[in-house]
Motif scaffolding. Sequence first.
Motif, PDB file in Angstrom:
ATOM      1  N   ARG A  75       0.864  -1.185   0.000  1.00 24.87           N
ATOM      2  CA  ARG A  75       0.000   0.000   0.000  1.00 24.87           C
ATOM      3  C   ARG A  75       0.895   1.228   0.000  1.00 24.87           C
ATOM      4  NH1 ARG A  75      -2.556  -3.804   3.163  1.00 24.87           N
ATOM      5  NH2 ARG A  75      -4.713  -4.278   2.538  1.00 24.87           N
ATOM      6  N   THR A  76       0.675   2.094  -0.970  1.00 28.76           N
ATOM      7  CA  THR A  76       1.530   3.268  -1.152  1.00 28.76           C
ATOM      8  C   THR A  76       0.714   4.538  -1.058  1.00 28.76           C
ATOM      9  OG1 THR A  76       2.961   1.998  -2.640  1.00 28.76           O
ATOM     10  CG2 THR A  76       3.185   4.393  -2.682  1.00 28.76           C
ATOM     11  N   ARG A  77       1.220   5.489  -0.308  1.00 27.50           N
ATOM     12  CA  ARG A  77       0.651   6.843  -0.258  1.00 27.50           C
ATOM     13  C   ARG A  77       1.720   7.781  -0.805  1.00 27.50           C
ATOM     14  NH1 ARG A  77      -0.111   7.323   4.726  1.00 27.50           N
ATOM     15  NH2 ARG A  77       1.190   9.061   5.395  1.00 27.50           N
ATOM     16  N   LEU A  78       1.436   8.355  -1.976  1.00 25.39           N
ATOM     17  CA  LEU A  78       2.433   9.133  -2.710  1.00 25.39           C
ATOM     18  C   LEU A  78       1.982  10.568  -2.886  1.00 25.39           C
ATOM     19  CD1 LEU A  78       5.043   9.202  -4.495  1.00 25.39           C
ATOM     20  CD2 LEU A  78       3.567   8.555  -6.423  1.00 25.39           C
ATOM     21  N   SER A  79       2.924  11.462  -2.654  1.00 25.47           N
ATOM     22  CA  SER A  79       2.691  12.877  -2.908  1.00 25.47           C
ATOM     23  C   SER A  79       3.844  13.375  -3.775  1.00 25.47           C
ATOM     24  CB  SER A  79       2.641  13.664  -1.589  1.00 25.47           C
ATOM     25  OG  SER A  79       2.570  15.057  -1.836  1.00 25.47           O
ATOM     26  N   VAL A  80       3.522  13.940  -4.939  1.00 28.16           N
ATOM     27  CA  VAL A  80       4.567  14.365  -5.861  1.00 28.16           C
ATOM     28  C   VAL A  80       4.195  15.698  -6.483  1.00 28.16           C
ATOM     29  CG1 VAL A  80       3.525  13.068  -7.763  1.00 28.16           C
ATOM     30  CG2 VAL A  80       5.959  13.613  -7.842  1.00 28.16           C
ATOM     31  N   THR A  81       5.195  16.536  -6.702  1.00 26.28           N
ATOM     32  CA  THR A  81       5.006  17.826  -7.365  1.00 26.28           C
ATOM     33  C   THR A  81       6.024  17.930  -8.498  1.00 26.28           C
ATOM     34  OG1 THR A  81       6.552  18.973  -5.892  1.00 26.28           O
ATOM     35  CG2 THR A  81       4.241  18.905  -5.221  1.00 26.28           C
ATOM     36  N   GLY A  82       5.823  18.902  -9.370  1.00 25.49           N
ATOM     37  CA  GLY A  82       6.741  19.078 -10.494  1.00 25.49           C
ATOM     38  C   GLY A  82       6.223  18.414 -11.746  1.00 25.49           C
ATOM     39  N   LYS A  83       7.156  18.096 -12.666  1.00 24.89           N
ATOM     40  CA  LYS A  83       6.774  17.551 -13.971  1.00 24.89           C
ATOM     41  C   LYS A  83       6.064  16.218 -13.859  1.00 24.89           C
ATOM     42  CE  LYS A  83      10.397  19.903 -16.601  1.00 24.89           C
ATOM     43  NZ  LYS A  83      10.883  20.721 -15.494  1.00 24.89           N
ATOM     44  N   VAL A  84       6.462  15.394 -12.889  1.00 27.04           N
ATOM     45  CA  VAL A  84       5.857  14.073 -12.754  1.00 27.04           C
ATOM     46  C   VAL A  84       4.391  14.182 -12.343  1.00 27.04           C
ATOM     47  CG1 VAL A  84       6.052  11.853 -11.553  1.00 27.04           C
ATOM     48  CG2 VAL A  84       8.103  13.108 -12.192  1.00 27.04           C
ATOM     49  N   ALA A  85       4.028  15.303 -11.722  1.00 25.61           N
ATOM     50  CA  ALA A  85       2.659  15.456 -11.224  1.00 25.61           C
ATOM     51  C   ALA A  85       1.638  15.612 -12.343  1.00 25.61           C
ATOM     52  CB  ALA A  85       2.584  16.660 -10.285  1.00 25.61           C
ATOM     53  N   GLN A  86       2.099  15.739 -13.598  1.00 25.24           N
ATOM     54  CA  GLN A  86       1.149  15.892 -14.707  1.00 25.24           C
ATOM     55  C   GLN A  86       0.344  14.619 -14.939  1.00 25.24           C
ATOM     56  OE1 GLN A  86       3.051  15.504 -18.834  1.00 25.24           O
ATOM     57  NE2 GLN A  86       4.810  16.069 -17.580  1.00 25.24           N
ATOM     58  N   PHE A  87       0.839  13.468 -14.439  1.00 23.24           N
ATOM     59  CA  PHE A  87       0.106  12.220 -14.574  1.00 23.24           C
ATOM     60  C   PHE A  87      -0.932  12.152 -13.460  1.00 23.24           C
ATOM     61  CE2 PHE A  87       4.325  11.416 -16.336  1.00 23.24           C
ATOM     62  CZ  PHE A  87       4.005  10.913 -17.579  1.00 23.24           C
ATOM     63  N   GLY A  88      -2.145  11.790 -13.821  1.00 24.08           N
ATOM     64  CA  GLY A  88      -3.201  11.673 -12.829  1.00 24.08           C
ATOM     65  C   GLY A  88      -3.082  10.388 -12.031  1.00 24.08           C
ATOM     66  N   LYS A  89      -3.994  10.222 -11.080  1.00 24.25           N
ATOM     67  CA  LYS A  89      -3.950   9.045 -10.216  1.00 24.25           C
ATOM     68  C   LYS A  89      -4.132   7.756 -11.004  1.00 24.25           C
ATOM     69  CE  LYS A  89      -6.193   6.766  -6.315  1.00 24.25           C
ATOM     70  NZ  LYS A  89      -7.282   6.815  -5.307  1.00 24.25           N
ATOM     71  N   GLY A  90      -5.042   7.775 -11.984  1.00 27.07           N
ATOM     72  CA  GLY A  90      -5.277   6.553 -12.753  1.00 27.07           C
ATOM     73  C   GLY A  90      -4.027   6.098 -13.492  1.00 27.07           C
ATOM     74  N   VAL A  91      -3.337   7.033 -14.150  1.00 30.81           N
ATOM     75  CA  VAL A  91      -2.117   6.694 -14.874  1.00 30.81           C
ATOM     76  C   VAL A  91      -1.024   6.267 -13.906  1.00 30.81           C
ATOM     77  CG1 VAL A  91      -0.303   7.587 -16.382  1.00 30.81           C
ATOM     78  CG2 VAL A  91      -2.682   8.199 -16.808  1.00 30.81           C
ATOM     79  N   MET A  92      -0.881   6.977 -12.779  1.00 32.06           N
ATOM     80  CA  MET A  92       0.140   6.630 -11.803  1.00 32.06           C
ATOM     81  C   MET A  92      -0.112   5.246 -11.212  1.00 32.06           C
ATOM     82  SD  MET A  92       2.463   8.911 -11.740  1.00 32.06           S
ATOM     83  CE  MET A  92       3.339   8.508 -10.228  1.00 32.06           C
ATOM     84  N   THR A  93      -1.376   4.871 -11.059  1.00 34.56           N
ATOM     85  CA  THR A  93      -1.692   3.527 -10.554  1.00 34.56           C
ATOM     86  C   THR A  93      -1.224   2.470 -11.536  1.00 34.56           C
ATOM     87  OG1 THR A  93      -3.616   4.362  -9.334  1.00 34.56           O
ATOM     88  CG2 THR A  93      -3.551   2.008  -9.797  1.00 34.56           C
ATOM     89  N   ASP A  94      -1.489   2.698 -12.832  1.00 31.17           N
ATOM     90  CA  ASP A  94      -1.027   1.754 -13.842  1.00 31.17           C
ATOM     91  C   ASP A  94       0.494   1.720 -13.923  1.00 31.17           C
ATOM     92  OD1 ASP A  94      -3.533   0.889 -14.583  1.00 31.17           O
ATOM     93  OD2 ASP A  94      -3.801   2.479 -16.054  1.00 31.17           O
ATOM     94  N   ILE A  95       1.120   2.888 -13.793  1.00 31.60           N
ATOM     95  CA  ILE A  95       2.585   2.942 -13.815  1.00 31.60           C
ATOM     96  C   ILE A  95       3.161   2.155 -12.647  1.00 31.60           C
ATOM     97  CG2 ILE A  95       4.567   4.471 -13.480  1.00 31.60           C
ATOM     98  CD1 ILE A  95       3.105   6.566 -15.126  1.00 31.60           C
ATOM     99  N   SER A  96       2.598   2.328 -11.461  1.00 34.74           N
ATOM    100  CA  SER A  96       3.119   1.618 -10.282  1.00 34.74           C
ATOM    101  C   SER A  96       2.987   0.112 -10.457  1.00 34.74           C
ATOM    102  CB  SER A  96       2.380   2.074  -9.025  1.00 34.74           C
ATOM    103  OG  SER A  96       1.031   1.636  -9.027  1.00 34.74           O
ATOM    104  N   ARG A  97       1.889  -0.326 -11.080  1.00 39.29           N
ATOM    105  CA  ARG A  97       1.717  -1.765 -11.312  1.00 39.29           C
ATOM    106  C   ARG A  97       2.775  -2.294 -12.279  1.00 39.29           C
ATOM    107  NH1 ARG A  97      -0.526  -4.064 -15.380  1.00 39.29           N
ATOM    108  NH2 ARG A  97      -1.580  -2.141 -16.043  1.00 39.29           N
TER     109      ARG A  97
END
Length: 255
Positions: free
Chosen positions: A109-131
């Motif tokens: 279980r991950t709780r992530l907070s990110v700012t900057g260029k990487v933050a342009q990806f939404g939660k749905g995309v970041m979830t797929d990326i993490s998988r």
Amino acid sequence: MEFTNEFRVSLPMEAAWDLLTDVERIAPCMPGAQLTEVDGDRFHGTVKVRVGAVTVQYRGTASFDQLDEANRTVRLAASGRDTHGQGNADAHITAALAPDGDGTRVTVRTRLSVTGKVAQFGKGVMTDISRKLLDQFVACLEERLAAERETGGEPAAASAAPAPAPAPVLAPAPEPAAAQPKAAEPLATAPVTPAAEPSAAPATPPESEPLDLLAVARGPVVKRLVPAVLAGLVLLGVVRRLRRACRCRSGRHRA
């Protein structure tokens, strides 16, 4: 943002626990990451992320908040800052191990907070990326485990110790020509070999390749764009038909 992932390791619980709490052992399998220093229970490292033509490097630390060996649960806190000061990232990761046949099931279980260029990806995309990144991590772990099994538990890169040089064979001393006593000759002293100079410090490990987020996210992004593109094409077709109908009507009125 928060997300949950699961993966399986082909190791029994105790061995899986030892592996997953050994950061130095698993760090080479973390995409884009490089471990640079270990200070007790605190780990220093870098993570390189590429977004298009721009490469962002985060430098930060990670440490164990909790190591509950009885319940096989580990909690890790990590934070990093963009070396150019254009963003930061903070993550709190909890991993729980459970038996799964002859292997171990790990729930992360991950709780992530990110700012900057990487933050342009939404939660749905970041979830797929993490998988996808977790799949790469597990595949790397399994490859290393298979290599260790082939080498009898030793790391695959370890080389065998050099064999000792054979001892010199001494020829028997010749018999004296006469029984007459002979003055003892001074003992020959072995040449003194100068002490070897201290070896140089170990070379810095090669830098890891940047993690290309756009390449990893291409599939999820395309999945989300396809419905929007189809809807746009349908809407465009409707607009064209309306224009044609209007032209036909205007022609009839003129006639």
